[in-house]
Design an enzyme around this catalytic site. Structure first.
Site, short mmCIF file in Angstrom:
data_model
loop_
_atom_site.label_atom_id
_atom_site.label_comp_id
_atom_site.label_asym_id
_atom_site.label_seq_id
_atom_site.Cartn_x
_atom_site.Cartn_y
_atom_site.Cartn_z
N TYR A 164 0.84 -1.20 0.00
CA TYR A 164 0.00 0.00 0.00
C TYR A 164 0.88 1.26 0.00
O TYR A 164 0.63 2.21 0.71
CB TYR A 164 -0.91 0.02 1.23
CG TYR A 164 -1.90 -1.12 1.33
CD1 TYR A 164 -2.29 -1.86 0.22
CD2 TYR A 164 -2.46 -1.47 2.56
CE1 TYR A 164 -3.20 -2.90 0.31
CE2 TYR A 164 -3.38 -2.50 2.67
CZ TYR A 164 -3.75 -3.21 1.55
OH TYR A 164 -4.66 -4.23 1.65
N TRP A 181 -13.65 -11.78 -6.04
CA TRP A 181 -14.85 -12.28 -5.34
C TRP A 181 -16.09 -12.18 -6.21
O TRP A 181 -17.09 -12.86 -5.94
CB TRP A 181 -15.02 -11.56 -4.01
CG TRP A 181 -13.82 -11.76 -3.12
CD1 TRP A 181 -13.11 -10.80 -2.48
CD2 TRP A 181 -13.17 -13.00 -2.82
NE1 TRP A 181 -12.05 -11.36 -1.80
CE2 TRP A 181 -12.06 -12.70 -2.00
CE3 TRP A 181 -13.39 -14.32 -3.17
CZ2 TRP A 181 -11.20 -13.68 -1.51
CZ3 TRP A 181 -12.53 -15.30 -2.69
CH2 TRP A 181 -11.46 -14.97 -1.87
N ASP A 227 -10.11 -3.91 9.15
CA ASP A 227 -8.91 -3.68 8.32
C ASP A 227 -8.21 -2.41 8.79
O ASP A 227 -8.70 -1.71 9.69
CB ASP A 227 -9.28 -3.58 6.83
CG ASP A 227 -8.22 -4.23 5.94
OD1 ASP A 227 -7.02 -3.98 6.18
OD2 ASP A 227 -8.59 -4.98 5.01
N HIS A 272 -2.29 -17.01 3.75
CA HIS A 272 -1.25 -17.28 2.74
C HIS A 272 -0.21 -16.16 2.66
O HIS A 272 0.83 -16.33 2.03
CB HIS A 272 -1.86 -17.59 1.38
CG HIS A 272 -2.38 -16.41 0.62
ND1 HIS A 272 -2.70 -16.47 -0.71
CD2 HIS A 272 -2.65 -15.13 0.99
CE1 HIS A 272 -3.12 -15.29 -1.13
NE2 HIS A 272 -3.11 -14.46 -0.12
N ASP A 273 -0.50 -15.02 3.29
CA ASP A 273 0.48 -13.91 3.31
C ASP A 273 1.58 -14.10 4.34
O ASP A 273 2.58 -13.37 4.30
CB ASP A 273 -0.23 -12.59 3.63
CG ASP A 273 -1.13 -12.10 2.51
OD1 ASP A 273 -0.85 -12.43 1.35
OD2 ASP A 273 -2.11 -11.39 2.80
N ASN A 319 4.18 -16.63 -6.23
CA ASN A 319 3.87 -15.20 -6.09
C ASN A 319 3.93 -14.75 -4.64
O ASN A 319 4.34 -13.63 -4.34
CB ASN A 319 2.49 -14.89 -6.67
CG ASN A 319 2.29 -13.40 -6.85
OD1 ASN A 319 3.12 -12.73 -7.46
ND2 ASN A 319 1.22 -12.87 -6.30
N GLN A 323 6.13 -11.58 -3.27
CA GLN A 323 5.36 -10.44 -2.78
C GLN A 323 5.10 -10.41 -1.28
O GLN A 323 4.80 -9.33 -0.74
CB GLN A 323 4.00 -10.39 -3.49
CG GLN A 323 4.04 -9.75 -4.87
CD GLN A 323 2.68 -9.24 -5.27
OE1 GLN A 323 1.82 -10.00 -5.69
NE2 GLN A 323 2.49 -7.94 -5.15
#
Length: 362
Positions: A164, A181, A227, A272-273, A319, A323
């Site tokens: 970000y 989505w 968030d 998964h991050d 990926n 990342q």
């Protein structure tokens, strides 16, 4: 008339690797080496607005007309359009006036910005961000870490500060996630009956497309998107209509701030991050906050147990290397993480699409 390529000119992609024909002539190897060329043709056509123009025109157009409308060279546009025909993203009609191009049905549905199922935002994020990180895949494999510093000259100590790094980049990422989505959300939310859960927290819910799918599928539920403050602000301003009363917001960092009590927590493309330690840390917090009888729903792309596929998930795991700090996992690996946090009655549902569902109950 519409021009069709003859059978001999179509690459035979379905041959098994290692067949005699492949050993005589490496068609599959050549196909793989051209993969990034295919991606860039798709990305470029989206970025220039080729599919949008052809949809809006309501009729087939010549390459000269398309080039003039979009402000490109005629020679470059003609080659791009012909490549899109080869990829079956466009169809071409030969007339007395010359070649006329139109969208195929799949392009109208998924590659035009006005379509509710548009994947254009994902294409642009891949082209302008992911593609640049993948330039340093060799370095990522050597070093075992993401490549934001090489790709963009910024620190990757905090991966979401890197991801970000500007509001524009954050909006592109959120829009890309939302588009996923639009084609996969209903399947993962319908994998299990979530109707008993009326108070739901979507951790890392971003632009809110999954929350919107959730309240549509389960109208008696309310969903709180949890968030980062700047993500919540953009979601409120650009993605969630103010009249949608069933979706609320909670600003915070779920690793460092408290997680409020709820009946169900959705973690879509979150674990998964992160590495296993961070996943265990987060799931332990979720378990502690979860009401008795509640649950956590993981939405992830699942590897086969022997990690032999699916290919898309294997590539996504690469990926994650370039990342993030995480990786894609098997159902057994996610189940083990859930069990370590205290969750039981774990169920797994493969949807047959990009993302699958795993639920654990307290």
């Amino acid at each position: 008339m519409y021009i069709k390529r003859d059978r001999e000119s179509v690459p035979r992609f379905r041959r098994k690797m290692g067949s005699t024909e492949d050993l005589d002539y490496p068609q599959v190897i050549l196909q793989y080496s051209n993969g990034f060329l295919v991606s860039k043709v798709l990305f470029t056509a989206c970025e220039l607005g080729v599919f949008d123009l052809l949809l809006e025109s309501g009729k087939p157009l010549s390459s000269d007309a398309i080039a003039a409308h979009l402000g490109t060279s005629t020679t470059g546009m003609e080659r791009l359009l012909d490549a899109c025909v080869g990829l079956k993203l466009l169809a071409v009609e030969l007339t007395q006036e010359g070649a006329l191009y139109r969208n195929t049905e799949i392009s109208n549905i998924y590659l035009t910005k006005s379509s509710p199922k548009s994947q254009c935002h994902t294409m642009m994020y891949y082209s302008n961000t992911v593609y640049l990180c993948w330039h340093y895949l060799t370095d990522a494999v050597r070093e075992g870490r993401n490549q934001y510093e090489r790709a963009f000259g910024i620190s990757s100590k905090d991966i979401f500060e890197a991801m970000y790094r500007s509001e524009e980049e954050m909006v592109k990422f959120m829009a890309g996630q939302n588009s996923v989505w639009s084609i996969c959300g209903k399947d993962v939310l319908a994998a299990f009956d979530l109707s008993p859960f009326t108070q739901i927290y979507d951790l890392g819910g971003g632009g809110g497309a999954l929350a919107q799918e959730c309240v549509s599928l389960y109208p008696n539920s309310t969903v709180t998107i949890y968030d980062l403050p700047k993500v919540v602000q953009v979601a409120k301003e650009q993605f969630i209509p103010p009249e949608e009363r069933r979706i609320t917001f909670h600003e915070g960092d779920f690793f460092n701030d408290s997680i409020p009590e709820a009946e169900l927590y959705i973690l879509s493309k979150i674990l998964h991050d992160w590495d296993d330690d961070k996943c265990r840390q987060l799931l332990a917090k979720v378990y502690k906050a979860c009401r008795p009888g509640g649950a956590v729903l993981l939405v992830e792309s699942l590897l086969n147990e022997d990690k032999s596929g699916p290919l898309e998930t294997q590539l996504y795991s690469m990926n994650m290397l370039v990342q993030t700090e995480g990786k894609e996992r098997t159902a057994a690996e996610y189940s083990k993480l859930l069990e370590a946090a205290g969750f039981g009655e774990i169920q797994v549902k493969r949807t047959g699409k990009l993302y699958d569902a795993v639920i654990g109950r307290k």
